[in-house]
Design an enzyme around this catalytic site. Structure first.
Site, PDB file in Angstrom:
ATOM      1  N   HIS A   1      -7.282  -4.572  -3.457  1.00 51.84           N
ATOM      2  CA  HIS A   1      -6.296  -3.901  -2.622  1.00 51.84           C
ATOM      3  C   HIS A   1      -6.150  -4.680  -1.312  1.00 51.84           C
ATOM      4  O   HIS A   1      -7.109  -5.235  -0.790  1.00 51.84           O
ATOM      5  CB  HIS A   1      -6.752  -2.470  -2.333  1.00 51.84           C
ATOM      6  CG  HIS A   1      -5.700  -1.632  -1.679  1.00 51.84           C
ATOM      7  ND1 HIS A   1      -4.590  -1.191  -2.365  1.00 51.84           N
ATOM      8  CD2 HIS A   1      -5.582  -1.165  -0.408  1.00 51.84           C
ATOM      9  CE1 HIS A   1      -3.838  -0.476  -1.537  1.00 51.84           C
ATOM     10  NE2 HIS A   1      -4.409  -0.449  -0.352  1.00 51.84           N
TER      11      HIS A   1
ATOM     12  N   CYS B   1       0.845  -1.192   0.000  1.00 53.03           N
ATOM     13  CA  CYS B   1       0.000   0.000   0.000  1.00 53.03           C
ATOM     14  C   CYS B   1       0.889   1.255   0.000  1.00 53.03           C
ATOM     15  O   CYS B   1       1.767   1.373  -0.850  1.00 53.03           O
ATOM     16  CB  CYS B   1      -0.971  -0.063   1.171  1.00 53.03           C
ATOM     17  SG  CYS B   1      -2.288   1.170   1.112  1.00 53.03           S
TER      18      CYS B   1
ATOM     19  N   ASP C   1      -8.130  -3.346  -7.754  1.00 52.69           N
ATOM     20  CA  ASP C   1      -7.745  -2.382  -6.722  1.00 52.69           C
ATOM     21  C   ASP C   1      -8.272  -1.002  -7.108  1.00 52.69           C
ATOM     22  O   ASP C   1      -7.817  -0.417  -8.091  1.00 52.69           O
ATOM     23  CB  ASP C   1      -6.220  -2.348  -6.597  1.00 52.69           C
ATOM     24  CG  ASP C   1      -5.723  -1.449  -5.485  1.00 52.69           C
ATOM     25  OD1 ASP C   1      -6.507  -0.632  -4.967  1.00 52.69           O
ATOM     26  OD2 ASP C   1      -4.541  -1.555  -5.124  1.00 52.69           O
TER      27      ASP C   1
END
Length: 245
Positions: free
Chosen positions: A214, A125, A183
């Site tokens: 994600h 991330c 994502d």
């Protein structure tokens, strides 16, 4: 391989940075991986990920990525309150402070008798972005970046022209970028932008787009894909064994 866990407060220009160290219990010297967390800092899934990497023969350093903005030891919950605080921190801390954090981590690793001096970066991330950003540092030999956010959008604070995508030409180490096609944080157009930039610069990059959402690596929550996460760990270990040994 059994793993020793320690903590160290590393001095940085923006204040002490609590860093969690995972390293093989065995005697000897091992290459290092700076492992950058999500916005939530060192949660249980991040700690487990670091332990997995260390057990394969690496010294893994997990810094508190927003150490200037929180009390030492802060871990944000995977809830709306934690997400709001983490995102606020993300949009407050300038990339230049992340750069000085990386240099402090590099300096620390180079001073340890149990480190070989070969260093890579990895993250998930925002941590994937920070692993990419860390590769601007010439000491970083390879970066494994999992669903890195905000590279394409230039939404993190920094001086003009100092965003990570603009600086990509300064990356000399090898890159692996992994994106989930489902994502929402990195659109297809955003992925194309990053890919085209790296291809135009002729960077040494492996590009992977997988059918995942994600945070598919996070072993808590409904987006976790255990089979795919295992594949990524194996690829990351093979990558670092190659570029850091």
């Amino acid at each position: 391989m059994l793993v020793i866990q320690e903590t160290q407060d590393i001095v940085t220009p923006s204040g002490p940075m609590r860093t969690y160290i995972y390293r093989p219990e065995a005697q000897g010297q091992f290459p290092s991986i700076i492992f950058y967390s999500e916005i939530f800092q060192q949660t249980a899934p991040i700690a487990r990920a670091a332990n997995i990497l260390a057990s394969h023969g690496f010294v893994v350093l997990v810094p508190e990525v927003f150490h200037e903005l929180n009390p030492i030891g802060t871990v944000l919950a995977y809830d709306e309150s934690g997400k709001d605080k983490g995102n606020a921190d993300k949009f407050t801390k300038p990339l230049e402070h992340h750069d000085s954090d990386t240099q402090a981590l590099v300096d620390f690793a180079l001073q340890q008798t149990y480190c070989t001096g070969k260093i890579g970066s990895m993250g998930v991330c925002i941590g994937g972005h920070l692993a990419y950003r860390a590769a601007l540092n010439p000491t970083i030999l390879g970066a494994f970046c999992l669903y890195p956010t905000d590279i394409h959008s230039n939404t993190l604070p920094c001086a003009y022209g100092n965003d990570s995508l603009s600086r990509s030409g300064d990356i000399q180490g090898e890159l692996v970028l992994v994106f989930g096609k489902q994502d929402p944080h990195v659109s297809a157009e955003g992925r194309v932008l990053i890919h085209q930039r790296l291809m135009a610069l002729n960077r040494n990059v492996t590009w992977l787009e997988v059918n995942a959402q994600h945070a598919f690596m996070r072993d808590e929550g409904e987006r976790y894909d255990a089979a795919l996460a295992l594949q990524m760990y194996l690829q990351a270990v093979a990558f670092f064994q190659r570029v850091l040994r």
